[in-house]
Write a protein that holds these residues in place. Structure first.
Motif, PDB file in Angstrom:
ATOM      1  N   LEU A   1      37.829  59.002 124.212  1.00 47.85           N
ATOM      2  CA  LEU A   1      37.839  60.310 124.876  1.00 47.85           C
ATOM      3  C   LEU A   1      37.423  61.460 123.958  1.00 47.85           C
ATOM      4  CD1 LEU A   1      40.957  59.846 127.163  1.00 47.85           C
ATOM      5  CD2 LEU A   1      38.536  59.541 127.728  1.00 47.85           C
ATOM      6  N   PRO A   2      37.885  61.527 122.698  1.00 48.31           N
ATOM      7  CA  PRO A   2      37.392  62.623 121.848  1.00 48.31           C
ATOM      8  C   PRO A   2      35.883  62.564 121.611  1.00 48.31           C
ATOM      9  CG  PRO A   2      39.417  61.728 120.938  1.00 48.31           C
ATOM     10  CD  PRO A   2      38.990  60.808 122.051  1.00 48.31           C
ATOM     11  N   GLU A   3      35.319  61.361 121.553  1.00 53.70           N
ATOM     12  CA  GLU A   3      33.865  61.259 121.405  1.00 53.70           C
ATOM     13  C   GLU A   3      33.166  61.744 122.671  1.00 53.70           C
ATOM     14  OE1 GLU A   3      30.070  58.326 120.983  1.00 53.70           O
ATOM     15  OE2 GLU A   3      31.916  57.592 121.867  1.00 53.70           O
ATOM     16  N   THR A   4      33.705  61.397 123.832  1.00 56.61           N
ATOM     17  CA  THR A   4      33.144  61.850 125.101  1.00 56.61           C
ATOM     18  C   THR A   4      33.146  63.371 125.165  1.00 56.61           C
ATOM     19  OG1 THR A   4      33.892  59.829 126.191  1.00 56.61           O
ATOM     20  CG2 THR A   4      33.375  61.702 127.614  1.00 56.61           C
ATOM     21  N   ASP A   5      34.255  63.988 124.757  1.00 57.76           N
ATOM     22  CA  ASP A   5      34.334  65.454 124.726  1.00 57.76           C
ATOM     23  C   ASP A   5      33.322  66.038 123.748  1.00 57.76           C
ATOM     24  OD1 ASP A   5      36.380  65.372 126.585  1.00 57.76           O
ATOM     25  OD2 ASP A   5      37.974  65.607 125.087  1.00 57.76           O
ATOM     26  N   PHE A   6      33.168  65.396 122.596  1.00 62.01           N
ATOM     27  CA  PHE A   6      32.212  65.854 121.589  1.00 62.01           C
ATOM     28  C   PHE A   6      30.789  65.787 122.137  1.00 62.01           C
ATOM     29  CE2 PHE A   6      29.663  65.205 117.673  1.00 62.01           C
ATOM     30  CZ  PHE A   6      30.012  66.355 116.997  1.00 62.01           C
ATOM     31  N   ARG A   7      30.456  64.709 122.814  1.00 59.61           N
ATOM     32  CA  ARG A   7      29.109  64.570 123.394  1.00 59.61           C
ATOM     33  C   ARG A   7      28.868  65.607 124.491  1.00 59.61           C
ATOM     34  NH1 ARG A   7      25.798  60.600 121.901  1.00 59.61           N
ATOM     35  NH2 ARG A   7      26.600  58.881 120.650  1.00 59.61           N
ATOM     36  N   ARG A   8      29.898  65.958 125.249  1.00 55.27           N
ATOM     37  CA  ARG A   8      29.764  67.022 126.259  1.00 55.27           C
ATOM     38  C   ARG A   8      29.458  68.356 125.594  1.00 55.27           C
ATOM     39  NH1 ARG A   8      34.813  64.980 129.466  1.00 55.27           N
ATOM     40  NH2 ARG A   8      33.823  63.433 130.802  1.00 55.27           N
ATOM     41  N   MET A   9      30.108  68.610 124.457  1.00 69.79           N
ATOM     42  CA  MET A   9      29.849  69.832 123.706  1.00 69.79           C
ATOM     43  C   MET A   9      28.381  69.866 123.261  1.00 69.79           C
ATOM     44  SD  MET A   9      30.981  70.910 119.897  1.00 69.79           S
ATOM     45  CE  MET A   9      29.741  69.767 119.341  1.00 69.79           C
ATOM     46  N   ILE A  10      27.875  68.730 122.809  1.00 71.14           N
ATOM     47  CA  ILE A  10      26.483  68.627 122.383  1.00 71.14           C
ATOM     48  C   ILE A  10      25.552  68.913 123.560  1.00 71.14           C
ATOM     49  CG2 ILE A  10      24.714  66.997 121.613  1.00 71.14           C
ATOM     50  CD1 ILE A  10      26.982  65.626 119.958  1.00 71.14           C
ATOM     51  N   GLU A  11      25.856  68.336 124.716  1.00 73.49           N
ATOM     52  CA  GLU A  11      25.030  68.546 125.911  1.00 73.49           C
ATOM     53  C   GLU A  11      24.989  70.007 126.331  1.00 73.49           C
ATOM     54  OE1 GLU A  11      26.630  65.949 128.890  1.00 73.49           O
ATOM     55  OE2 GLU A  11      26.019  64.137 127.786  1.00 73.49           O
ATOM     56  N   ARG A  12      26.049  70.752 126.040  1.00 74.14           N
ATOM     57  CA  ARG A  12      26.093  72.180 126.382  1.00 74.14           C
ATOM     58  C   ARG A  12      25.358  73.034 125.360  1.00 74.14           C
ATOM     59  NH1 ARG A  12      31.597  70.794 127.470  1.00 74.14           N
ATOM     60  NH2 ARG A  12      32.200  71.833 125.533  1.00 74.14           N
ATOM     61  N   GLY A  13      24.763  72.386 124.344  1.00 71.02           N
ATOM     62  CA  GLY A  13      23.959  73.111 123.378  1.00 71.02           C
ATOM     63  C   GLY A  13      24.724  73.649 122.182  1.00 71.02           C
ATOM     64  N   HIS A  14      25.886  73.086 121.900  1.00 68.13           N
ATOM     65  CA  HIS A  14      26.707  73.562 120.787  1.00 68.13           C
ATOM     66  C   HIS A  14      26.706  72.566 119.625  1.00 68.13           C
ATOM     67  CE1 HIS A  14      28.196  76.737 123.355  1.00 68.13           C
ATOM     68  NE2 HIS A  14      28.469  75.829 124.273  1.00 68.13           N
ATOM     69  N   ALA A  15      25.526  72.104 119.239  1.00 67.49           N
ATOM     70  CA  ALA A  15      25.460  71.066 118.212  1.00 67.49           C
ATOM     71  C   ALA A  15      24.650  71.463 116.991  1.00 67.49           C
ATOM     72  CB  ALA A  15      24.895  69.795 118.815  1.00 67.49           C
ATOM     73  N   ALA A  16      24.187  72.686 116.922  1.00 67.64           N
ATOM     74  CA  ALA A  16      23.263  73.071 115.847  1.00 67.64           C
ATOM     75  C   ALA A  16      23.827  72.769 114.461  1.00 67.64           C
ATOM     76  CB  ALA A  16      22.901  74.549 115.959  1.00 67.64           C
ATOM     77  N   VAL A  17      25.078  73.104 114.216  1.00 61.97           N
ATOM     78  CA  VAL A  17      25.653  72.861 112.896  1.00 61.97           C
ATOM     79  C   VAL A  17      25.771  71.366 112.615  1.00 61.97           C
ATOM     80  CG1 VAL A  17      28.090  72.975 113.588  1.00 61.97           C
ATOM     81  CG2 VAL A  17      27.409  73.640 111.278  1.00 61.97           C
ATOM     82  N   TRP A  18      26.048  70.582 113.658  1.00 61.58           N
ATOM     83  CA  TRP A  18      26.157  69.133 113.485  1.00 61.58           C
ATOM     84  C   TRP A  18      24.793  68.502 113.235  1.00 61.58           C
ATOM     85  CZ3 TRP A  18      30.616  66.872 112.483  1.00 61.58           C
ATOM     86  CH2 TRP A  18      31.773  67.570 112.803  1.00 61.58           C
ATOM     87  N   VAL A  19      23.784  68.954 113.980  1.00 58.86           N
ATOM     88  CA  VAL A  19      22.431  68.446 113.752  1.00 58.86           C
ATOM     89  C   VAL A  19      21.996  68.788 112.332  1.00 58.86           C
ATOM     90  CG1 VAL A  19      20.004  68.654 114.420  1.00 58.86           C
ATOM     91  CG2 VAL A  19      21.769  68.476 116.180  1.00 58.86           C
ATOM     92  N   SER A  20      22.308  69.994 111.899  1.00 63.20           N
ATOM     93  CA  SER A  20      21.975  70.404 110.536  1.00 63.20           C
ATOM     94  C   SER A  20      22.662  69.493 109.515  1.00 63.20           C
ATOM     95  CB  SER A  20      22.388  71.856 110.320  1.00 63.20           C
ATOM     96  OG  SER A  20      22.157  72.246 109.000  1.00 63.20           O
ATOM     97  N   PHE A  21      23.904  69.169 109.753  1.00 59.96           N
ATOM     98  CA  PHE A  21      24.654  68.309 108.836  1.00 59.96           C
ATOM     99  C   PHE A  21      24.052  66.911 108.765  1.00 59.96           C
ATOM    100  CE2 PHE A  21      28.122  65.241 108.103  1.00 59.96           C
ATOM    101  CZ  PHE A  21      28.507  65.633 106.832  1.00 59.96           C
ATOM    102  N   PHE A  22      23.703  66.349 109.920  1.00 64.40           N
ATOM    103  CA  PHE A  22      23.170  64.984 109.955  1.00 64.40           C
ATOM    104  C   PHE A  22      21.662  64.926 109.695  1.00 64.40           C
ATOM    105  CE2 PHE A  22      27.118  64.331 112.365  1.00 64.40           C
ATOM    106  CZ  PHE A  22      27.642  63.287 111.638  1.00 64.40           C
ATOM    107  N   GLY A  23      20.974  66.036 109.872  1.00 62.39           N
ATOM    108  CA  GLY A  23      19.537  66.098 109.580  1.00 62.39           C
ATOM    109  C   GLY A  23      18.659  66.165 110.803  1.00 62.39           C
ATOM    110  N   THR A  24      18.917  65.318 111.790  1.00 62.39           N
ATOM    111  CA  THR A  24      18.129  65.306 113.028  1.00 62.39           C
ATOM    112  C   THR A  24      19.045  64.927 114.185  1.00 62.39           C
ATOM    113  OG1 THR A  24      17.549  62.949 112.924  1.00 62.39           O
ATOM    114  CG2 THR A  24      16.059  64.500 111.785  1.00 62.39           C
TER     115      THR A  24
END
Length: 116
Positions: free
Chosen positions: A71-94
């Protein structure tokens, strides 16, 4: 099962009562925090910076799963889908590297379920 996780969640609860009054909402927020911390820890381990596998906690407990979905991963993926992943993409690279890390993470965490 996870006394450190439970103690920490219990001890900090009162600091968030004004902002997150419902206990279920606080639990979800705290489990999301633990999931993200575990994700960072595993990524740093994979990168050779850290020695230990992803941390465990109540966020991987028996009530944290819906089938094979954490469930926490599902919530995290929903956050990404809403466009709130820029800092995470930056951390992982792509975005692809981030997705691969999330897939790897849930596979590792599924293994923790066997310890009940």
């Amino acid at each position: 099962m996870y006394p450190t996780s439970h103690l920490m969640k219990t001890e900090i609860r009162h600091f968030f009562t004004e902002f997150i009054p419902a206990d279920d909402d606080f639990d979800a927020a705290y489990h999301g925090f633990e999931y993200r911390l575990s994700l960072l820890q595993q990524h740093l381990r994979d990168g050779g910076v850290y020695r230990h596998n992803a941390m465990s906690g109540e966020f991987v407990g028996e009530r944290a799963w819906y089938g094979n979905q954490l469930l926490p991963e599902t919530d995290f993926r929903r956050m990404i889908e809403r466009g709130h992943a820029a800092v995470w993409v930056s951390f992982f690279g792509t975005p692809e590297a981030m997705d691969a890390a999330l897939i790897n993470q849930v596979e590792i965490l599924k293994g923790y379920r066997r310890h009940y």
